[in-house]
Motif scaffolding. Sequence first.
Motif, PDB file in Angstrom:
ATOM      1  N   ALA A  36       0.833  -1.213   0.000  1.00 12.51           N
ATOM      2  CA  ALA A  36       0.000   0.000   0.000  1.00 12.51           C
ATOM      3  C   ALA A  36       0.864   1.257   0.000  1.00 12.51           C
ATOM      4  O   ALA A  36       0.601   2.203  -0.754  1.00 12.51           O
ATOM      5  CB  ALA A  36      -0.938   0.005   1.201  1.00 12.51           C
ATOM      6  N   ALA A  37       1.891   1.282   0.834  1.00  5.39           N
ATOM      7  CA  ALA A  37       2.766   2.455   0.904  1.00  5.39           C
ATOM      8  C   ALA A  37       3.506   2.651  -0.414  1.00  5.39           C
ATOM      9  O   ALA A  37       3.602   3.776  -0.921  1.00  5.39           O
ATOM     10  CB  ALA A  37       3.761   2.304   2.051  1.00  5.39           C
ATOM     11  N   MET A  38       4.022   1.567  -0.964  1.00  2.00           N
ATOM     12  CA  MET A  38       4.782   1.667  -2.209  1.00  2.00           C
ATOM     13  C   MET A  38       3.920   2.250  -3.328  1.00  2.00           C
ATOM     14  O   MET A  38       4.315   3.218  -3.982  1.00  2.00           O
ATOM     15  CB  MET A  38       5.302   0.291  -2.637  1.00  2.00           C
ATOM     16  CG  MET A  38       6.052   0.312  -3.951  1.00  2.00           C
ATOM     17  SD  MET A  38       6.571  -1.323  -4.507  1.00  2.00           S
ATOM     18  CE  MET A  38       5.006  -2.035  -4.999  1.00  2.00           C
ATOM     19  N   TRP A  39       2.733   1.683  -3.545  1.00  8.55           N
ATOM     20  CA  TRP A  39       1.903   2.148  -4.652  1.00  8.55           C
ATOM     21  C   TRP A  39       1.325   3.533  -4.399  1.00  8.55           C
ATOM     22  O   TRP A  39       1.145   4.309  -5.335  1.00  8.55           O
ATOM     23  CB  TRP A  39       0.819   1.130  -4.980  1.00  8.55           C
ATOM     24  CG  TRP A  39       1.415  -0.020  -5.719  1.00  8.55           C
ATOM     25  CD1 TRP A  39       1.583  -1.293  -5.269  1.00  8.55           C
ATOM     26  CD2 TRP A  39       1.985   0.018  -7.025  1.00  8.55           C
ATOM     27  NE1 TRP A  39       2.232  -2.050  -6.225  1.00  8.55           N
ATOM     28  CE2 TRP A  39       2.480  -1.267  -7.311  1.00  8.55           C
ATOM     29  CE3 TRP A  39       2.137   1.011  -7.992  1.00  8.55           C
ATOM     30  CZ2 TRP A  39       3.101  -1.586  -8.517  1.00  8.55           C
ATOM     31  CZ3 TRP A  39       2.747   0.695  -9.190  1.00  8.55           C
ATOM     32  CH2 TRP A  39       3.223  -0.579  -9.450  1.00  8.55           C
ATOM     33  N   THR A  40       1.053   3.857  -3.150  1.00  8.93           N
ATOM     34  CA  THR A  40       0.572   5.203  -2.837  1.00  8.93           C
ATOM     35  C   THR A  40       1.632   6.237  -3.157  1.00  8.93           C
ATOM     36  O   THR A  40       1.351   7.254  -3.799  1.00  8.93           O
ATOM     37  CB  THR A  40       0.158   5.299  -1.352  1.00  8.93           C
ATOM     38  OG1 THR A  40      -0.874   4.345  -1.105  1.00  8.93           O
ATOM     39  CG2 THR A  40      -0.327   6.691  -1.004  1.00  8.93           C
ATOM     40  N   LEU A  41       2.866   5.984  -2.732  1.00  7.74           N
ATOM     41  CA  LEU A  41       3.960   6.913  -3.008  1.00  7.74           C
ATOM     42  C   LEU A  41       4.240   7.012  -4.509  1.00  7.74           C
ATOM     43  O   LEU A  41       4.475   8.108  -5.028  1.00  7.74           O
ATOM     44  CB  LEU A  41       5.222   6.494  -2.257  1.00  7.74           C
ATOM     45  CG  LEU A  41       5.190   6.743  -0.751  1.00  7.74           C
ATOM     46  CD1 LEU A  41       6.297   5.970  -0.043  1.00  7.74           C
ATOM     47  CD2 LEU A  41       5.306   8.229  -0.456  1.00  7.74           C
ATOM     48  N   ILE A  42       4.188   5.891  -5.205  1.00  2.00           N
ATOM     49  CA  ILE A  42       4.463   5.908  -6.642  1.00  2.00           C
ATOM     50  C   ILE A  42       3.371   6.660  -7.394  1.00  2.00           C
ATOM     51  O   ILE A  42       3.655   7.556  -8.201  1.00  2.00           O
ATOM     52  CB  ILE A  42       4.633   4.473  -7.188  1.00  2.00           C
ATOM     53  CG1 ILE A  42       5.942   3.869  -6.687  1.00  2.00           C
ATOM     54  CG2 ILE A  42       4.584   4.456  -8.714  1.00  2.00           C
ATOM     55  CD1 ILE A  42       6.120   2.394  -7.002  1.00  2.00           C
ATOM     56  N   VAL A  43       2.118   6.327  -7.127  1.00  2.00           N
ATOM     57  CA  VAL A  43       1.016   6.940  -7.882  1.00  2.00           C
ATOM     58  C   VAL A  43       0.877   8.418  -7.556  1.00  2.00           C
ATOM     59  O   VAL A  43       0.831   9.279  -8.462  1.00  2.00           O
ATOM     60  CB  VAL A  43      -0.305   6.183  -7.630  1.00  2.00           C
ATOM     61  CG1 VAL A  43      -1.492   6.942  -8.186  1.00  2.00           C
ATOM     62  CG2 VAL A  43      -0.230   4.783  -8.230  1.00  2.00           C
ATOM     63  N   LEU A  44       0.811   8.756  -6.266  1.00  2.00           N
ATOM     64  CA  LEU A  44       0.650  10.173  -5.915  1.00  2.00           C
ATOM     65  C   LEU A  44       1.892  10.981  -6.297  1.00  2.00           C
ATOM     66  O   LEU A  44       1.772  12.119  -6.748  1.00  2.00           O
ATOM     67  CB  LEU A  44       0.332  10.330  -4.426  1.00  2.00           C
ATOM     68  CG  LEU A  44      -1.068   9.876  -4.010  1.00  2.00           C
ATOM     69  CD1 LEU A  44      -1.243  10.004  -2.494  1.00  2.00           C
ATOM     70  CD2 LEU A  44      -2.138  10.660  -4.738  1.00  2.00           C
ATOM     71  N   GLY A  45       3.081  10.397  -6.123  1.00  2.00           N
ATOM     72  CA  GLY A  45       4.303  11.087  -6.535  1.00  2.00           C
ATOM     73  C   GLY A  45       4.329  11.368  -8.027  1.00  2.00           C
ATOM     74  O   GLY A  45       4.694  12.458  -8.473  1.00  2.00           O
ATOM     75  N   ALA A  46       3.919  10.375  -8.821  1.00  2.00           N
ATOM     76  CA  ALA A  46       3.883  10.562 -10.280  1.00  2.00           C
ATOM     77  C   ALA A  46       2.875  11.651 -10.655  1.00  2.00           C
ATOM     78  O   ALA A  46       3.142  12.487 -11.524  1.00  2.00           O
ATOM     79  CB  ALA A  46       3.535   9.251 -10.973  1.00  2.00           C
ATOM     80  N   LEU A  47       1.721  11.665  -9.998  1.00  2.00           N
ATOM     81  CA  LEU A  47       0.717  12.696 -10.282  1.00  2.00           C
ATOM     82  C   LEU A  47       1.217  14.088  -9.903  1.00  2.00           C
ATOM     83  O   LEU A  47       0.993  15.057 -10.634  1.00  2.00           O
ATOM     84  CB  LEU A  47      -0.594  12.377  -9.559  1.00  2.00           C
ATOM     85  CG  LEU A  47      -1.354  11.162 -10.089  1.00  2.00           C
ATOM     86  CD1 LEU A  47      -2.540  10.838  -9.180  1.00  2.00           C
ATOM     87  CD2 LEU A  47      -1.804  11.392 -11.520  1.00  2.00           C
TER      88      LEU A  47
END
Length: 123
Positions: A36-47
Amino acid sequence: MAETSARPWTRPYDWAEVVLGVVAVLTPLWMETNTAAMWTLIVLGALVALDGLASLAMPGMVYGEGIQIVLGVLLFISPWVMGYAEMTGAAWTSWIIGVLTVVAGAIALPMANAAHGRTAGQH
């Protein structure tokens, strides 16, 4: 600063948003995360990074700064919502980058409004 705020690729706060987004995306490489942390950081960071790039390319895009503020808030609350608040490194990364993203978006908002006002009559 008023001169550079209307020119594409010159606004420092939008560059800061791009850097903050990239740091968030890369955080799982050096920080312990769960899925959850990994994908949250990746998706929100990319946005965050993509919206920063869009704001750099189109300085009069006022809603882009509003989106940055919303993304920063989402990043800030994500450790609690996504359940990784106990992962100290990932949680603090989300909190710090979230606050800095909100601050950068809020500071860039008046510049975007000014740039929009100058370009509004050119349509």
